[in-house]
Scaffold this motif. Structure first.
Motif: not given
Length: 486
Positions: A470-486, A175-182
């Motif tokens: 059972e959960t896949t790694f792709a599902e884990v990543r999708r749930r943990a993704e930063l909200p738009p704008g964060d 989130g910190i890096i994303a903020g500076y990239l934005r």
């Protein structure tokens, strides 16, 4: 989850005779704190079921990325105990000065096939849970095993706090890096590769590197911790969770001698540079400024420009803020720079910088802010993070705890809780719990009997030795993704 041999042994399973593996397999009964062995004698008469939960009671992060439960379940709880485990545990614990509940473990062996009669419910992995909320709840499913819920605490808390903390810190940094990239870059396309895992050698064990390396990959796709890739494949069915590139280390550069430094760098280009390729070269073995000014920017300048790929220069010593800014500005003076749509300077695509020394969640924003103050885009830099990513963490950073909150005695449920006058921050929850969405778009923990028609976000994932969800790694990543704008 205990550091050490279990996952190392798992790496060899396909090629090692079963008899050898069996000798090395962990004894689940001994995956425990000593005092747990006496607790079966401490509950009130008529005890039938004990319900406990895990939460983060506070700490340095406002929310937690729930992750790692499936790895623990697959590695430890799907394999039954056997009589040899009971015999070994009895001998060790008696010698250790403790009672041993042989009858209880023989009941599990005979009546449950050696599989633990427990039900574990949890939020879906990758879910971001605010502090002070239940993330996981466990209860025994056999009344004769009321003591088992708390017996598993040692292994279960250890299995959860570490990958959750790594994943949470990694996401915070994202989130910190994303903020500076934005603010300073034209896109976030490179964000998944902006924090590279350098932490394998600094982890306390192979198992720690596997779990921590995998947890980092929930948020990013760059890693040099191969064991993290193995864990994501084994426990979350992810064929390839991360990527890396050819890179130099000091030994391969200094082996050429100081007088051969330019030849060492040229060899890196010979071996790994080319159209569409990326190669990283540590360049501070003697003098980073000489390497930039006179080798990369002198002897090898045209080769760097015309390689068709990208050279990543790695400083590896000194004050990170001044070294990063100084390196980028020197490279810009030599190779030029463009101004992007946000008004910040960017190196040509054929050259970038990676900083892997002194990198942590505190220094990263300091470096990026210094770059921004100098009109340098965050797009010029990638971070490598080692011990601070996988090792400089502990359970207290997020104050993880597993506490009993309800007990059924002679058919009636009773609340169980603690509320110490000398430590109000350790007050625990009462009753059987549920996690629900609240009206503000967040979540809240409630008593199970208050659930009504609402959906309980805690869903059963394990019962009596079986993995229910059972959960896949792709599902884990999708749930943990930063909200738009964060």
């Amino acid at each position: 989850m205990a550091p050490g041999a279990p996952l190392a042994c798992a790496l060899l399973r396909e090629e090692t005779p079963f008899s050898v593996i069996a000798m090395s397999a962990p004894n689940l009964i001994l995956n425990v704190d000593s005092y747990k062995a006496s607790h079966y004698l401490q509950y009130p008469p008529g005890a039938e079921y004990v319900s406990s939960y895990i939460e983060c009671r506070g700490g340095e992060f406002p929310e937690a990325v729930f992750f790692g439960l499936q790895a623990f379940l697959r590695e430890y709880l799907l394999t039954p105990i056997h009589v040899g485990d009971i015999d070994e545990a009895e001998e060790m614990l008696h010698s250790h000065g403790l009672p041993f509940h042989r009858a209880g473990w023989e009941h599990i062996l005979q009546e449950h096939g050696g599989l633990l009669p427990l039900e574990i419910s949890a939020v879906p992995e990758g879910t971001v849970v605010p502090l002070h909320n239940v993330m996981l709840q466990v209860v025994n499913t056999c009344p004769a095993c009321f003591w088992l819920t708390s017996y598993i605490e040692t292994a279960l808390v250890r299995a959860i706090w570490y990958p959750v903390t790594v994943a949470t810190q990694s996401r915070l940094i994202k989130g910190i890096i994303a903020g500076y990239l934005r603010e300073t870059a034209d896109s976030l396309d490179n964000l998944p590769f902006k924090l590279h895992d350098f932490g394998a050698r600094g982890a306390s064990s192979l198992e720690s590197a596997m779990l921590g390396g995998m947890a980092h990959l929930v948020n990013f796709k760059g890693t040099d911790t191969v064991s993290g890739l193995v864990a994501a494949r084994r426990y979350y069915d992810e064929p390839m969770a991360g990527l890396s590139i050819p890179a130099a280390e000091h030994s391969t550069m200094t082996a050429w001698g100081r007088e051969g430094e330019a030849d060492a760098y040229a060899n890196m280009l010979d071996q790994f540079a080319g159209p569409g390729k990326i190669v990283a070269v540590v360049s501070d073995s003697w003098d980073i400024w000489n390497a930039i000014e006179n080798i990369w920017g002198g002897t090898l300048k045209e080769r760097v420009i015309n390689s068709g790929g990208t050279l990543v220069v790695r400083p590896d010593s000194g004050d990170p803020v001044s070294i990063v800014c100084g390196s980028i500005e020197r490279l810009m003076r030599i190779f030029g720079a463009t101004t992007n749509g946000k008004g910040y300077r960017v190196l040509p695509d054929f050259i970038r910088v990676i900083q892997g020394d002194g990198v942590n969640r505190h220094s990263i924003p300091e470096i990026l802010q210094a770059m921004q103050d100098r009109g340098i885009s965050a797009d010029n830099l990638t971070f490598g993070m080692g011990g601070a990513l996988l090792q400089k963490l502990d359970r207290d950073i997020m104050s993880f705890a597993m506490k009993a909150s309800a007990i059924r005695i002679d058919g009636e449920w009773h609340d169980v809780w603690k509320d110490p006058v000398t430590g109000p921050e350790k007050k625990s929850m009462r009753g059987r719990l549920a996690l629900v969405n609240d009206r503000s778009g967040g979540v809240e923990t409630i008593r199970l009997e208050e659930l009504g028609e609402r959906t309980n976000l805690l869903q059963p994932v394990f019962r009596d030795g079986r993995l229910l969800r059972e959960t896949t790694f792709a599902e884990v990543r999708r749930r943990a993704e930063l909200p738009p704008g964060d």
